[in-house]
Design a protein around this motif. Structure first.
Motif, short mmCIF file in Angstrom:
data_model
loop_
_atom_site.label_atom_id
_atom_site.label_comp_id
_atom_site.label_asym_id
_atom_site.label_seq_id
_atom_site.Cartn_x
_atom_site.Cartn_y
_atom_site.Cartn_z
N GLY A 299 0.68 -1.05 -0.20
CA GLY A 299 -0.01 0.08 0.08
C GLY A 299 0.97 1.10 -0.05
N VAL A 300 1.89 1.05 0.58
CA VAL A 300 2.87 2.41 0.78
C VAL A 300 3.39 2.53 -0.65
N VAL A 301 3.90 1.40 -1.28
CA VAL A 301 4.43 1.56 -2.49
C VAL A 301 3.30 2.20 -3.59
N ALA A 302 1.83 1.77 -3.44
CA ALA A 302 1.15 2.42 -4.31
C ALA A 302 0.99 3.83 -4.22
N ASP A 303 0.98 4.24 -2.87
CA ASP A 303 0.83 5.61 -2.68
C ASP A 303 1.91 6.40 -3.15
N ARG A 304 3.16 5.74 -2.92
CA ARG A 304 4.50 6.68 -3.29
C ARG A 304 4.56 6.68 -4.89
N LEU A 305 4.44 5.50 -5.66
CA LEU A 305 4.65 5.48 -6.93
C LEU A 305 3.61 5.46 -7.99
N GLY A 306 2.44 5.73 -7.44
CA GLY A 306 1.10 5.57 -8.15
C GLY A 306 0.42 4.40 -8.64
N PRO A 307 -0.76 4.18 -8.44
CA PRO A 307 -1.26 2.94 -8.42
C PRO A 307 -1.01 2.43 -9.86
N ARG A 308 -1.20 3.30 -11.30
CA ARG A 308 -1.31 2.69 -12.45
C ARG A 308 0.14 1.96 -12.68
N ARG A 309 1.26 2.90 -12.30
CA ARG A 309 2.57 2.34 -12.53
C ARG A 309 2.94 1.08 -11.91
N VAL A 310 2.48 0.90 -10.69
CA VAL A 310 2.57 -0.52 -9.80
C VAL A 310 1.68 -1.73 -10.62
N VAL A 311 0.46 -1.34 -11.00
CA VAL A 311 -0.28 -2.29 -11.61
C VAL A 311 0.50 -2.68 -12.97
N ILE A 312 0.99 -1.86 -13.60
CA ILE A 312 1.73 -2.19 -14.98
C ILE A 312 2.79 -3.15 -14.56
N ALA A 313 3.79 -2.73 -13.58
CA ALA A 313 5.03 -3.40 -13.45
C ALA A 313 4.55 -4.87 -12.89
N SER A 314 3.39 -4.99 -11.87
CA SER A 314 3.06 -6.06 -11.31
C SER A 314 2.65 -7.16 -12.72
N ASP A 315 1.69 -6.64 -13.44
CA ASP A 315 1.21 -7.51 -14.55
C ASP A 315 2.22 -7.97 -15.73
N THR A 316 3.29 -6.96 -15.75
CA THR A 316 4.50 -7.26 -16.70
C THR A 316 5.28 -8.61 -16.01
N VAL A 317 5.65 -8.27 -14.67
CA VAL A 317 6.25 -9.40 -13.94
C VAL A 317 5.59 -10.57 -14.11
N ARG A 318 4.38 -10.44 -13.79
CA ARG A 318 3.72 -11.93 -13.90
C ARG A 318 3.54 -12.37 -15.17
N CYS A 319 3.33 -11.65 -16.21
CA CYS A 319 3.54 -12.08 -17.63
C CYS A 319 4.88 -12.72 -17.99
N LEU A 320 5.66 -12.15 -17.58
CA LEU A 320 7.25 -12.86 -18.10
C LEU A 320 7.49 -13.83 -17.09
N VAL A 321 6.98 -14.09 -15.88
CA VAL A 321 7.36 -15.30 -14.95
C VAL A 321 6.53 -16.51 -15.52
N VAL A 322 5.48 -16.02 -15.94
CA VAL A 322 4.52 -17.22 -16.28
C VAL A 322 4.80 -17.68 -17.75
#
Length: 411
Positions: free
Chosen positions: A71-94
């Motif tokens: 939650g701290v990361v989402a508020d510091r960096l912005g939610p869109r940036r965090v969601v994009i990075a999260s889905d990118t990581v999940r895509c590459l790992v899977v």
């Protein structure tokens, strides 16, 4: 209805921004469903049931431990940036796991490693997802957006498992993981195309540490006259609801002789009811006397939960589950919408993390307790106790004046 700049905005269901967000969220939710089906099938096929259970639960620990930090990361960096990075990581790992399974048989250690990564990423992804709607639509459309989010979740649950099963049947588990990775990839350009609404104080510099931000967020929740009690409501309802749904239904179905198909019918009834609640909120967009409706739907939904264990015939049990889904789905969507509208947007990531921690971090700990209680006392008493906890959530919501009088803005 206007935006913060005073320019008229389209209703959420006709807003291209919201529709892009909804498309990305739906793709990500479908990807989750396909991924978990492929993971469970691969784990069961590659090891013992106990080992498969360990693989399936390994992601829960980092998710629970790191959720508040997410939650701290989402508020510091912005939610869109965090969601994009999260889905990118999940895509590459899977996709990496799909390629590995196509070329070799890596064993359970690879599945566990992927599950661990998913747990860490979920701890970042979930608070950011909770904070994003306030950045893509007007405040008076947040209730409708929560309804649309509920529909996307239902679609992911209903369509994701068959899609994953088809992928396994046609091309094996590697193919299923590939489908999941493609769905995660689909969400990224949709999220990148979003134009976010500016927030008050957005340009202020954060001089404190992440730990100080976390403490500040917890103080904000505790001191807020509506959000603090709402977090207690969320926790109580999750503690009462999650165990019976995920553990008790299997035991109930076995005792009644309904079999695995019986669980499917009961869960289908629940899904139809929850989908109906989301559709109602999507179309209506506003619920007068929101706090009162939320509290009473929790109480009535608790009655349906308690009755479920005392219904001997499957068709009537499915109808009771439909009632649970409708009432619990509506109360949950209203609660989420109130969190969105009551919270200062600068704190939404941290507040979403606190709310998610109850359902995804603490509530799953009731699984073994529920299992022991079912073995000792049977389904009837356990479902009644669970219903009482859910009813307590509704009674508490009605007893706290700030929650009882809480209203969603009318669009």
């Amino acid at each position: 209805m206007t935006t913060i700049t005073g320019i008229a905005a389209a209703p959420a269901h006709r807003d291209p921004q919201v529709l892009r967000w909804l498309g990305a969220y739906t793709a990500s939710t479908l990807g989750d469903s396909v991924y978990y089906l492929a993971l469970s099938w691969t784990a069961v096929s590659s090891g013992t049931p106990a080992q498969a259970g360990l693989v399936m639960t390994v992601s829960a620990v980092p998710r629970a431990l790191l959720m508040l930090g997410g939650g701290v990361v989402a508020d510091r960096l912005g939610p869109r940036r965090v969601v994009i990075a999260s889905d990118t990581v999940r895509c590459l790992v899977v996709l990496g796991l799909a390629a590995t399974l196509f070329l070799a048989s890596p064993g359970l250690w690879a599945l566990a490693a992927v599950g661990l990564v998913f747990g860490v990423v979920d701890a970042l992804f979930l608070p950011a997802v909770g904070a994003l709607p306030a950045r893509v639509t007007a405040r008076d459309q947040l209730a409708r957006v929560q309804g649309m989010r509920g529909l996307a979740q239902r679609m992911g649950a209903v369509l994701g498992a068959p899609l994953g099963g088809l992928a396994v049947a046609v091309g094996g588990t590697a193919s299923a993981f590939g489908v999941a990775g493609a769905l995660f990839a689909l969400s990224v350009p949709l999220l990148a195309a979003l134009r976010l609404r500016p927030l008050p104080r957005e340009d202020e510099q954060r001089d404190g540490t992440a730990l100080r931000d976390l403490a500040d967020g917890l103080r904000y929740v505790r001191g807020h006259r509506t959000l603090g009690p709402l977090m207690i409501v969320v926790l109580l309802s999750d503690l009462g609801f999650v165990g019976p749904l995920n553990v008790g239904l299997a035991v109930l179905s076995e005792q009644r002789g309904w079999g695995a198909s019986g669980i499917g019918w009961v869960l289908s009834g629940f899904g139809v009811g929850a989908g109906g609640a989301s559709l109602l909120l999507t179309v209506k967009g506003h619920m007068p006397r929101t706090g009162v409706v939320m509290g009473w739907t929790m109480v009535l939904g608790a009655v349906s939960i308690g009755a479920l264990a005392h219904i001997p015939r499957l068709p009537f049990a499915a109808l009771a589950a439909l009632s649970v889904g409708l009432l619990a789905g509506l109360s949950g969507a209203l609660c989420n919408a109130l969190v969105q509208t009551e919270c200062d947007p600068a704190y939404l990531g941290r507040v979403s993390a606190v709310a998610s921690l109850g359902s995804l971090g603490l509530a799953p700990l009731t699984y073994p307790v529920t299992g022991v209680a079912l073995g000792a006392w049977g389904t009837g008493p356990v479902f009644v106790v669970s219903a009482a906890v859910c009813a307590l959530a509704g009674v508490y919501a009605l007893a706290v004046r700030a929650v009882r009088r809480a209203e969603l803005p009318e669009g």
